[in-house]
Structure formats: C-alpha cells, structure tokens
Design an enzyme around this catalytic site. Structure first.
Site, PDB file in Angstrom:
ATOM      1  N   ASP A   9      13.453   4.925  12.196  1.00  0.00           N
ATOM      2  CA  ASP A   9      14.030   3.615  12.590  1.00  0.00           C
ATOM      3  C   ASP A   9      13.642   2.495  12.185  1.00  0.00           C
ATOM      4  OD1 ASP A   9      16.217   2.083  14.117  1.00  0.00           O
ATOM      5  OD2 ASP A   9      14.774   1.595  15.537  1.00  0.00           O
ATOM      6  N   SER A  10      14.141   1.361  12.296  1.00  0.00           N
ATOM      7  CA  SER A  10      13.695   0.019  11.608  1.00  0.00           C
ATOM      8  C   SER A  10      12.322  -0.331  12.393  1.00  0.00           C
ATOM      9  CB  SER A  10      14.714  -1.124  11.545  1.00  0.00           C
ATOM     10  OG  SER A  10      15.276  -1.151  12.865  1.00  0.00           O
ATOM     11  N   TYR A  40      16.931  -4.085   9.878  1.00  0.00           N
ATOM     12  CA  TYR A  40      17.788  -3.686   9.112  1.00  0.00           C
ATOM     13  C   TYR A  40      19.415  -4.257   9.171  1.00  0.00           C
ATOM     14  CZ  TYR A  40      14.904   0.877   7.723  1.00  0.00           C
ATOM     15  OH  TYR A  40      14.054   1.510   7.747  1.00  0.00           O
ATOM     16  N   CYS A  71      19.049   5.350  13.822  1.00  0.00           N
ATOM     17  CA  CYS A  71      19.549   3.923  13.788  1.00  0.00           C
ATOM     18  C   CYS A  71      20.807   4.208  13.180  1.00  0.00           C
ATOM     19  CB  CYS A  71      18.308   3.564  12.587  1.00  0.00           C
ATOM     20  SG  CYS A  71      18.927   1.916  11.704  1.00  0.00           S
ATOM     21  N   CYS A 179      23.578   0.250  18.796  1.00  0.00           N
ATOM     22  CA  CYS A 179      22.230   0.157  17.981  1.00  0.00           C
ATOM     23  C   CYS A 179      21.195   0.780  18.982  1.00  0.00           C
ATOM     24  CB  CYS A 179      22.021  -1.598  18.001  1.00  0.00           C
ATOM     25  SG  CYS A 179      20.425  -1.718  17.220  1.00  0.00           S
TER      26      CYS A 179
END
Ligand code: DGL
Length: 245
Positions: A9-10, A40, A71, A179
C-alpha cells in the site's frame, strides 16, 4: 523469509487489510508501506503503476508466492502485474464490490475514495452493469490525516465536512469505504450516514497448502521508520525497517 504473501500500500491503510489476512491464514506476510510516494490517490496513473510495479517486482524477487494490493488506487493494475510477474495478485476492489452487491437494497451506493480510484472507475465498471448507481465522493484529503495520526484534529473534521456534507442527500443505502485508510476514520465518516450500511474493503486470499506453524509478519517502509511507526500506532507497536525502492 520464503513463500510469503506480499501486502503493499502507499502507507499504513493496507494494515486494515493485513489484519483481516493474518486473522484468516497462518502464512508469512511482508507488508510494504510506500511512504516515499504516499499518497497515491493524487498522483497520476503512470506514477502509481510504476510504484505498484516496483513493489510487486521486489516481492517476487525476494520470494513472495502471492501479492495483495491492499490499495484501491493501485488495484486496477493487479491483472497486468500478475501477468508480468507470473504471480497470483489479489486486489481489494472486486471482493469489496461483491460485499456491496449483497448489501445494497435500493441499488444506490456512495463511493468514498481517492481521486485516483474515482477517476479510474474501478468500482463503477463493476457495479454499474449490475444496475447499481454509484455516487462519487472524492476524499483524498483524508489520507494525510491518517498518516499523520491526526484524525481527531479540527482540520480533519473540517476536511470530512467539506467532502461529505452532501452525502445524506444522495439517498444511498450503502457507503463504500473505497480506500484502505478510511476504516481509521469510521467515527468521523459514519456521522454523515447514520442509517446507511458501511462496507469496508476486503480481500479474498484463497486457501493455500502453504501454512506456517509460527507465521511471521515483517514490515518495511520506503520512508522514515519513525513516521511509519507513529502512523501505525493504532495497529500496535510495529517496528518498520527502511528499504529504498
Ligand atoms: N490506501 C490507498 C487506497 O486504498 C491509497 C491512499 C493514498 O495513498 O492516496 O486507495
């Protein structure tokens, strides 16, 4: 570590998915938070693809047997990366849509997601052909509050109000937290949809023969290790190692 599941994930949002995965499977996991490129959701498609590509390639090179893109913003690249690396790659959008289909009765759903996820139309592409109307609520502004562990601040509540003040008007009976960072703002978000059902992102990791008697979880960040540990405090005392990717 061999035969592990890479989870990417970011930032720390993907830990909400990792928690589901570790509860359901005795596997080794490697979590990578791409803090050097977080968020992101406000970056262009090529940049997000390159990052998902780099992180997936690293997982493959170091012995991952599967990768979970935890993500939503990067999930749309799962099929392309799976082919490129000849590796099973699981996303969070398709399984979350399955939950939505089982949840909505009036077939009106609100999608709270990053600008990138909304622009990429991943949820619409699955839900609209099923007769489900999707109302978009761009909420990229929420992500930094989660990363800075600042979801209780006045500025965070103001950002939520700005993004969601029209939410009650759309008549959705289901709200998608599209999200992986947003379950950490459930309290703030649910204030705007008290009677709707809230669907959080999920991932279906298929059952595997690879089971570990003492499974391990390792945590990497491409950013600062102290920043990452602070952002992940809600998850426990995690010790991140830095990796330059
Ligand atoms: N947690 C990610 C998602 O589910 C990305 C958030 C971001 O970096 O903007 O989309």
């Amino acid at each position: 570590m061999k035969d592990f599941v890479g989870v990417i994930d970011s930032g720390v949002g993907g830990l909400t998915i990792l928690r589901q995965l570790t509860e359901n499977a005795s596997r080794n996991f490697l979590y990578i938070a791409d803090h050097a490129f977080c968020p992101y959701g406000t970056k262009n498609e090529q940049t997000v693809f390159r990052r998902a590509d780099t992180l997936t390639g690293f997982c493959k090179d170091t012995g991952a047997s599967e990768v979970v893109i935890a993500c939503n913003t990067a999930s749309r690249f799962a099929a392309e990366l799976s082919e490129k690396y000849d590796l099973p790659i699981y996303d969070v959008v398709a399984p979350t849509c399955r939950q939505v289909m089982e949840t909505t009765v009036n077939k009106r759903v609100a999608l709270l997601a990053t600008n990138g996820t909304i622009k990429g139309r991943a949820y619409r592409n699955i839900l609209e052909p099923l007769g489900i109307t999707v109302y978009d609520f761009p909420c990229s502004s929420f992500v930094p509050f989660v990363e800075q562990n600042a979801t209780s601040t006045v500025s965070c509540y103001q950002a939520v109000d700005q993004a969601l003040s029209n939410l009650p008007k759309c008549g959705a009976d289901t709200v998608i937290l599209g999200c992986t960072h947003f379950p950490l703002m459930l309290l703030q978000i649910s204030h705007y949809c008290p009677s709707a059902k809230i669907v959080q992102c999920c991932c279906n990791l298929p059952n595997s023969d690879i089971l570990q008697a003492s499974p391990t979880v390792e945590y990497l960040t491409t950013g600062d290790v102290d920043f990452a540990a602070n952002a992940a405090k809600w998850y426990g005392n995690i010790s991140f190692k830095h990796i330059s990717l």
